[in-house]
Design a protein around this motif. Structure first.
Motif, PDB file in Angstrom:
ATOM      1  N   ARG A   1     -29.680 -49.301  39.239  1.00 39.22           N
ATOM      2  CA  ARG A   1     -28.619 -48.905  38.294  1.00 39.22           C
ATOM      3  C   ARG A   1     -28.354 -47.412  38.469  1.00 39.22           C
ATOM      4  O   ARG A   1     -29.268 -46.602  38.356  1.00 39.22           O
ATOM      5  CB  ARG A   1     -29.051 -49.227  36.864  1.00 39.22           C
ATOM      6  CG  ARG A   1     -29.392 -50.705  36.688  1.00 39.22           C
ATOM      7  CD  ARG A   1     -29.941 -51.015  35.319  1.00 39.22           C
ATOM      8  NE  ARG A   1     -31.203 -50.339  35.036  1.00 39.22           N
ATOM      9  CZ  ARG A   1     -31.961 -50.565  33.966  1.00 39.22           C
ATOM     10  NH1 ARG A   1     -31.575 -51.462  33.083  1.00 39.22           N
ATOM     11  NH2 ARG A   1     -33.087 -49.914  33.782  1.00 39.22           N
TER      12      ARG A   1
ATOM     13  N   LYS B   1     -15.125 -53.667  40.138  1.00 38.29           N
ATOM     14  CA  LYS B   1     -14.963 -54.834  39.264  1.00 38.29           C
ATOM     15  C   LYS B   1     -14.560 -54.403  37.866  1.00 38.29           C
ATOM     16  O   LYS B   1     -15.070 -53.419  37.344  1.00 38.29           O
ATOM     17  CB  LYS B   1     -16.284 -55.612  39.233  1.00 38.29           C
ATOM     18  CG  LYS B   1     -16.234 -56.963  38.529  1.00 38.29           C
ATOM     19  CD  LYS B   1     -16.406 -56.924  37.021  1.00 38.29           C
ATOM     20  CE  LYS B   1     -17.717 -56.362  36.561  1.00 38.29           C
ATOM     21  NZ  LYS B   1     -17.801 -56.362  35.049  1.00 38.29           N
TER      22      LYS B   1
ATOM     23  N   ILE C   1     -25.570 -50.778  41.329  1.00 38.40           N
ATOM     24  CA  ILE C   1     -24.422 -50.896  40.421  1.00 38.40           C
ATOM     25  C   ILE C   1     -24.153 -49.510  39.856  1.00 38.40           C
ATOM     26  O   ILE C   1     -25.067 -48.851  39.342  1.00 38.40           O
ATOM     27  CB  ILE C   1     -24.709 -51.879  39.281  1.00 38.40           C
ATOM     28  CG1 ILE C   1     -25.081 -53.253  39.851  1.00 38.40           C
ATOM     29  CG2 ILE C   1     -23.513 -51.996  38.355  1.00 38.40           C
ATOM     30  CD1 ILE C   1     -25.652 -54.194  38.817  1.00 38.40           C
TER      31      ILE C   1
ATOM     32  N   ARG D   1     -23.856 -59.856  40.445  1.00 33.71           N
ATOM     33  CA  ARG D   1     -24.558 -58.586  40.663  1.00 33.71           C
ATOM     34  C   ARG D   1     -25.705 -58.716  41.653  1.00 33.71           C
ATOM     35  O   ARG D   1     -26.099 -57.733  42.287  1.00 33.71           O
ATOM     36  CB  ARG D   1     -25.095 -58.050  39.327  1.00 33.71           C
ATOM     37  CG  ARG D   1     -24.034 -57.472  38.411  1.00 33.71           C
ATOM     38  CD  ARG D   1     -24.622 -57.125  37.060  1.00 33.71           C
ATOM     39  NE  ARG D   1     -23.627 -56.534  36.165  1.00 33.71           N
ATOM     40  CZ  ARG D   1     -23.758 -56.493  34.838  1.00 33.71           C
ATOM     41  NH1 ARG D   1     -24.851 -57.012  34.264  1.00 33.71           N
ATOM     42  NH2 ARG D   1     -22.818 -55.942  34.102  1.00 33.71           N
TER      43      ARG D   1
ATOM     44  N   GLU E   1     -18.855 -50.569  38.479  1.00 34.37           N
ATOM     45  CA  GLU E   1     -18.460 -51.162  37.194  1.00 34.37           C
ATOM     46  C   GLU E   1     -18.069 -50.055  36.224  1.00 34.37           C
ATOM     47  O   GLU E   1     -18.396 -50.089  35.037  1.00 34.37           O
ATOM     48  CB  GLU E   1     -19.609 -51.999  36.614  1.00 34.37           C
ATOM     49  CG  GLU E   1     -19.871 -53.291  37.360  1.00 34.37           C
ATOM     50  CD  GLU E   1     -20.622 -54.307  36.513  1.00 34.37           C
ATOM     51  OE1 GLU E   1     -20.352 -54.397  35.294  1.00 34.37           O
ATOM     52  OE2 GLU E   1     -21.469 -55.011  37.067  1.00 34.37           O
TER      53      GLU E   1
ATOM     54  N   LEU F   1     -26.843 -53.745  32.778  1.00 38.49           N
ATOM     55  CA  LEU F   1     -26.529 -53.705  34.214  1.00 38.49           C
ATOM     56  C   LEU F   1     -27.556 -54.427  35.085  1.00 38.49           C
ATOM     57  O   LEU F   1     -27.988 -53.903  36.107  1.00 38.49           O
ATOM     58  CB  LEU F   1     -26.379 -52.253  34.710  1.00 38.49           C
ATOM     59  CG  LEU F   1     -25.211 -51.441  34.163  1.00 38.49           C
ATOM     60  CD1 LEU F   1     -25.172 -50.081  34.851  1.00 38.49           C
ATOM     61  CD2 LEU F   1     -23.890 -52.157  34.341  1.00 38.49           C
ATOM     62  N   THR F   2     -27.934 -55.624  34.687  1.00 42.97           N
ATOM     63  CA  THR F   2     -28.844 -56.412  35.509  1.00 42.97           C
ATOM     64  C   THR F   2     -28.202 -57.751  35.863  1.00 42.97           C
ATOM     65  O   THR F   2     -27.177 -58.146  35.287  1.00 42.97           O
ATOM     66  CB  THR F   2     -30.171 -56.689  34.793  1.00 42.97           C
ATOM     67  OG1 THR F   2     -29.940 -57.588  33.701  1.00 42.97           O
ATOM     68  CG2 THR F   2     -30.804 -55.405  34.287  1.00 42.97           C
ATOM     69  N   SER F   3     -28.840 -58.463  36.765  1.00 37.01           N
ATOM     70  CA  SER F   3     -28.383 -59.800  37.141  1.00 37.01           C
ATOM     71  C   SER F   3     -28.999 -60.854  36.235  1.00 37.01           C
ATOM     72  O   SER F   3     -28.830 -62.052  36.488  1.00 37.01           O
ATOM     73  CB  SER F   3     -28.739 -60.085  38.598  1.00 37.01           C
ATOM     74  OG  SER F   3     -30.142 -60.230  38.742  1.00 37.01           O
TER      75      SER F   3
ATOM     76  N   LEU G   1     -21.713 -52.041  43.789  1.00 36.47           N
ATOM     77  CA  LEU G   1     -20.717 -52.503  42.820  1.00 36.47           C
ATOM     78  C   LEU G   1     -20.376 -51.376  41.859  1.00 36.47           C
ATOM     79  O   LEU G   1     -21.257 -50.829  41.207  1.00 36.47           O
ATOM     80  CB  LEU G   1     -21.274 -53.706  42.051  1.00 36.47           C
ATOM     81  CG  LEU G   1     -20.375 -54.330  40.985  1.00 36.47           C
ATOM     82  CD1 LEU G   1     -19.105 -54.904  41.609  1.00 36.47           C
ATOM     83  CD2 LEU G   1     -21.128 -55.414  40.217  1.00 36.47           C
TER      84      LEU G   1
ATOM     85  N   GLU H   1     -34.228 -56.176  40.782  1.00 39.27           N
ATOM     86  CA  GLU H   1     -32.838 -56.024  40.355  1.00 39.27           C
ATOM     87  C   GLU H   1     -32.151 -54.907  41.151  1.00 39.27           C
ATOM     88  O   GLU H   1     -32.820 -54.016  41.683  1.00 39.27           O
ATOM     89  CB  GLU H   1     -32.795 -55.671  38.867  1.00 39.27           C
ATOM     90  CG  GLU H   1     -33.228 -56.773  37.925  1.00 39.27           C
ATOM     91  CD  GLU H   1     -32.129 -57.797  37.655  1.00 39.27           C
ATOM     92  OE1 GLU H   1     -31.005 -57.608  38.160  1.00 39.27           O
ATOM     93  OE2 GLU H   1     -32.397 -58.766  36.939  1.00 39.27           O
TER      94      GLU H   1
ATOM     95  N   VAL I   1     -20.589 -62.827  36.371  1.00 38.27           N
ATOM     96  CA  VAL I   1     -20.802 -61.412  36.706  1.00 38.27           C
ATOM     97  C   VAL I   1     -22.286 -61.129  36.873  1.00 38.27           C
ATOM     98  O   VAL I   1     -22.700 -60.428  37.805  1.00 38.27           O
ATOM     99  CB  VAL I   1     -20.197 -60.489  35.630  1.00 38.27           C
ATOM    100  CG1 VAL I   1     -20.655 -59.043  35.839  1.00 38.27           C
ATOM    101  CG2 VAL I   1     -18.676 -60.556  35.669  1.00 38.27           C
ATOM    102  N   HIS I   2     -23.112 -61.678  35.992  1.00 33.49           N
ATOM    103  CA  HIS I   2     -24.561 -61.460  36.096  1.00 33.49           C
ATOM    104  C   HIS I   2     -25.086 -61.993  37.426  1.00 33.49           C
ATOM    105  O   HIS I   2     -25.862 -61.319  38.119  1.00 33.49           O
ATOM    106  CB  HIS I   2     -25.287 -62.145  34.937  1.00 33.49           C
ATOM    107  CG  HIS I   2     -24.921 -61.590  33.596  1.00 33.49           C
ATOM    108  ND1 HIS I   2     -24.965 -62.337  32.442  1.00 33.49           N
ATOM    109  CD2 HIS I   2     -24.484 -60.361  33.225  1.00 33.49           C
ATOM    110  CE1 HIS I   2     -24.590 -61.597  31.421  1.00 33.49           C
ATOM    111  NE2 HIS I   2     -24.293 -60.387  31.869  1.00 33.49           N
TER     112      HIS I   2
END
Length: 369
Positions: A222, A158, A196, A190, A294, A210-212, A292, A219, A186-187
């Motif tokens: 990371r 992404k 991620i 995730r 990023e 880097l969290t939702s 994901l 979560e 985006v949040h």
């Protein structure tokens, strides 16, 4: 399609819908739904797998029975399990129930199950129909299937960029290219992932969270991949109250003394080279179906070259950043001819305010296993 076939399709689509209710919570398990009809074709129960460690869809359906299932029919989108895991084998429950017929969309790709559950059902005298609504069921569980067949996590890359293809200014500043609605999406997005992944450069420049933002509990993990361990000692990612963090580093080139200067709650794994495929395999071994990426252009390019990316998602904002030295989503693939370029397929496009959201498949995978 005959009236009878329409009815079978209806009930299997119901099972697939029920399975989708477990979205974001079943990993490392698949999403599964089950529907049970009595011998007269009337609905008497249904269920779905909500979370790993909780009853499977078939077990929930049997627990919810309104009447005897003897000589009835079951619809389930994935082959019932036949091994003892955190829950008992579902095949045993199906056989002991007296069900006469079962419709299954897909075989389970897990080697502990694949085909074995179907064989046990058939040996018990149950008529098994395989392949109903196969395509829809495959799409639902493609990440689980991919991990079990390839031993790699299903990867989605992404990024957000300007309309002239830039992800940041030449000084590295990139906040904010897209609008607030895109960032909020985006949040939420995730929450679909088990992990991620970013690189060391992204951590140093952006210090992301880097969290939702609470859309998923717990979560996603990371993950920071670094070749040098040249990372800041203060970072949002070192706060394990927000989410868990894993550092993966190249054991050949990293300065391991850095690890003494960060909280012990941060997990650490070392790999033998900077090949992103090792990251994908490591996370798959942990039971992560979908991850994901990023990351910045260097790691993104390496991940694509290593075959770690299956889908690409891009947010395009109506802005012009300009500049030959502004940041691009990728580095140089060193293509010399147009027929060498990477082709995408199955693109889906929609607007988010004035931003454009594009989702495409990068790597076609054959799910006939």
């Amino acid at each position: 399609m005959s009236e009878k076939n329409v009815s079978h399709t209806k009930w299997m689509k119901r099972a697939i819908f029920l399975a989708s209710l477990g979205k974001n919570t079943t990993s490392p398990n698949p999403m599964v739904g089950a529907v049970i009809l009595d011998k007269n074709g009337s609905l008497i129960s249904e269920g779905f797998h909500l979370k790993a460690g909780m009853p499977h869809a078939e077990a929930m359906a049997f627990n919810n029975l309104k009447k005897d299932a003897k000589d009835g029919t079951m619809y389930v989108n994935l082959e019932p399990c036949c091994h003892q895991g955190r829950t008992p084998p579902c095949v045993d429950k199906v056989i002991s129930s007296g069900i006469k017929k079962i419709y299954i969309s897909n075989k389970d790709p897990d080697k502990r199950v694949s085909g074995k559950g179907i064989k046990l059902l058939e040996e018990a005298g149950i008529k098994v129909h395989l392949g109903l609504c196969k395509k829809e069921s495959l799409e639902l569980n493609k990440a689980f299937i991919y991990r079990n067949i390839t031993n790699k996590a299903f990867g989605v890359l992404k990024w957000a960029m300007s309309i002239d293809g830039r992800i940041g200014l030449k000084n590295g500043k990139s906040k904010w290219i897209t609008n607030e609605d895109s960032r909020s999406l985006v949040h939420n997005f995730r929450a679909e992932f088990d992990a991620i992944i970013i690189g060391g450069n992204t951590l140093r420049k952006d210090n992301p969270l880097l969290t939702s933002r609470g859309s998923k509990t717990p979560e996603p993990l990371r993950v920071v991949f670094t070749k040098t361990l040249d990372l800041p000692t203060k970072s949002n990612l070192w706060d394990c109250n927000e989410a868990k963090t894993l550092i993966i580093y190249d054991s050949r080139t990293a300065n391991e003394s850095f690890l003494k200067r960060i909280p012990k709650c941060v997990e650490v794994e070392k790999i033998s080279s900077d090949n992103p495929e090792l990251i994908s395999k490591l996370l798959a071994k942990r039971g992560f179906n979908k991850v994901l990426w990023e990351c910045g252009p260097k790691l993104a390019t390496s991940a694509v070259k290593a075959g770690c990316i299956n889908e690409i998602i891009s947010f395009i904002a109506p802005k012009i950043l300009g500049g030959e030295n502004s940041m691009n989503p990728f580095g140089d693939f060193e293509f010399r001819e147009m027929n060498e370029t990477i082709k995408l397929s199955g693109s889906k496009i929609r607007f988010i305010g004035n931003d454009i959201f594009v989702k495409s498949s990068l790597k076609n995978f054959c799910y006939d296993y």
